[in-house]
Design an enzyme around this catalytic site. Structure first.
Site, PDB file in Angstrom:
ATOM      1  N   ASP A  12      82.730  61.053 145.477  1.00 14.06           N
ATOM      2  CA  ASP A  12      84.136  61.033 145.081  1.00 14.06           C
ATOM      3  C   ASP A  12      84.629  62.464 144.881  1.00 14.06           C
ATOM      4  OD1 ASP A  12      86.651  60.544 144.105  1.00 14.06           O
ATOM      5  OD2 ASP A  12      86.003  59.107 142.573  1.00 14.06           O
ATOM      6  N   TYR A  42     100.590  71.086 143.271  1.00 11.84           N
ATOM      7  CA  TYR A  42     100.060  71.028 144.638  1.00 11.84           C
ATOM      8  C   TYR A  42      99.982  72.428 145.243  1.00 11.84           C
ATOM      9  CZ  TYR A  42      99.615  69.571 149.534  1.00 11.84           C
ATOM     10  OH  TYR A  42      99.192  69.399 150.833  1.00 11.84           O
ATOM     11  N   ALA A  65      99.817  75.324 143.734  1.00 15.36           N
ATOM     12  CA  ALA A  65      98.782  76.119 143.064  1.00 15.36           C
ATOM     13  C   ALA A  65      97.400  75.791 143.632  1.00 15.36           C
ATOM     14  CB  ALA A  65      98.819  75.869 141.562  1.00 15.36           C
ATOM     15  N   LYS A  92      96.745  74.697 146.595  1.00 13.89           N
ATOM     16  CA  LYS A  92      96.651  75.176 147.969  1.00 13.89           C
ATOM     17  C   LYS A  92      96.625  76.703 148.045  1.00 13.89           C
ATOM     18  CE  LYS A  92      96.473  71.218 150.127  1.00 13.89           C
ATOM     19  NZ  LYS A  92      95.288  70.846 150.934  1.00 13.89           N
TER      20      LYS A  92
END
Length: 229
Positions: free
Chosen positions: A54, A144, A146, A148
């Site tokens: 996971d 998101y 941050a 990336k």
């Protein structure tokens, strides 16, 4: 025949990549979050093998991989999986920040660490499917973007560290692409989703294959692809 480990092969860009690589006869190892998903992926991609863990719990990936038998050599590790939850900074909770960073940044870092011996053995390629948000951040996209931006930093550092081992590292930055994730983004934005406005997952897969297929001795470090018009 090259051997590829792919995360996010269940839909969108990851599925397009898995299909294209299978069509040319390469060996696929598809990462699945649980046994049920692994069975589903094996049914969709005959001949592919699966690894289970996971990505939302990167601290458990070492244990998960230790109970499985990954390939001895890996020609490419393709990080495609990711999550997105939009929201202004004043609304984002630590739970959202932690979940986003875990899946989009910490899990790719940990999976890369665990598979580096096999990548070094093959003088392989680590490719991160990043995002335009990895180059610029817009309102509502803080968590998101941050994650990336961090993924770009991971790729840049890894490239320098592994160059002597012959491991190539590429970041691909797609613009908006017609995928289930993009449909979710539109719902969060309260906007109507029209897949015809955006790039196809197959066009991004072509971009990834361009980087993978570059002759040895050269390397695409960063590659952006955008919808035309």
């Amino acid at each position: 025949m090259a051997t590829h480990v792919i995360t996010g092969a269940g839909s969108g860009i990851g599925a397009a990549l898995a299909r294209r690589l299978a069509e040319r006869g390469d060996a696929l190892w598809l990462w699945a979050r649980d046994a049920g998903r692994a069975k589903e992926l094996a049914g969709r991609f005959p001949g592919a093998r699966t690894l289970v863990g996971d990505l939302a719990e990167p601290e458990r990936l070492s244990w998960a991989l230790g109970h499985q038998s990954p390939p001895d050599r890996i020609d490419s590790l393709l990080h495609v999986a990711g999550v997105v939850d939009l929201g202004e900074i004043g609304e984002l909770t630590p739970k959202i920040w932690q979940a986003t960073l875990a899946a989009n940044l910490v899990a790719p870092a940990e999976l890369t660490r665990l598979l580096l011996p096999q990548l070094r053995a093959a003088r392989g390629h680590v490719l991160f499917v990043n995002s335009g948000a990895g180059l610029r951040a817009h309102p509502g996209w803080a968590a998101y973007a941050a994650s990336k931006h961090g993924l770009k930093a991971l790729a840049d550092a890894l490239r320098g560290e592994e160059a002597a081992n012959g491991v190539r590292v590429t970041s691909v930055y797609p613009g908006r692409t017609a995928t289930p994730m993009q449909e979710k983004v539109h719902r969060q934005e309260g906007a109507e989703y029209d897949a015809d406005r955006w790039m196809t997952a197959d066009s991004v897969a072509t971009t990834v294959l361009t980087a993978l297929d570059l002759p040895r001795g050269s390397e695409i470090t960063d590659l952006s692809v955008r919808p035309a018009g």
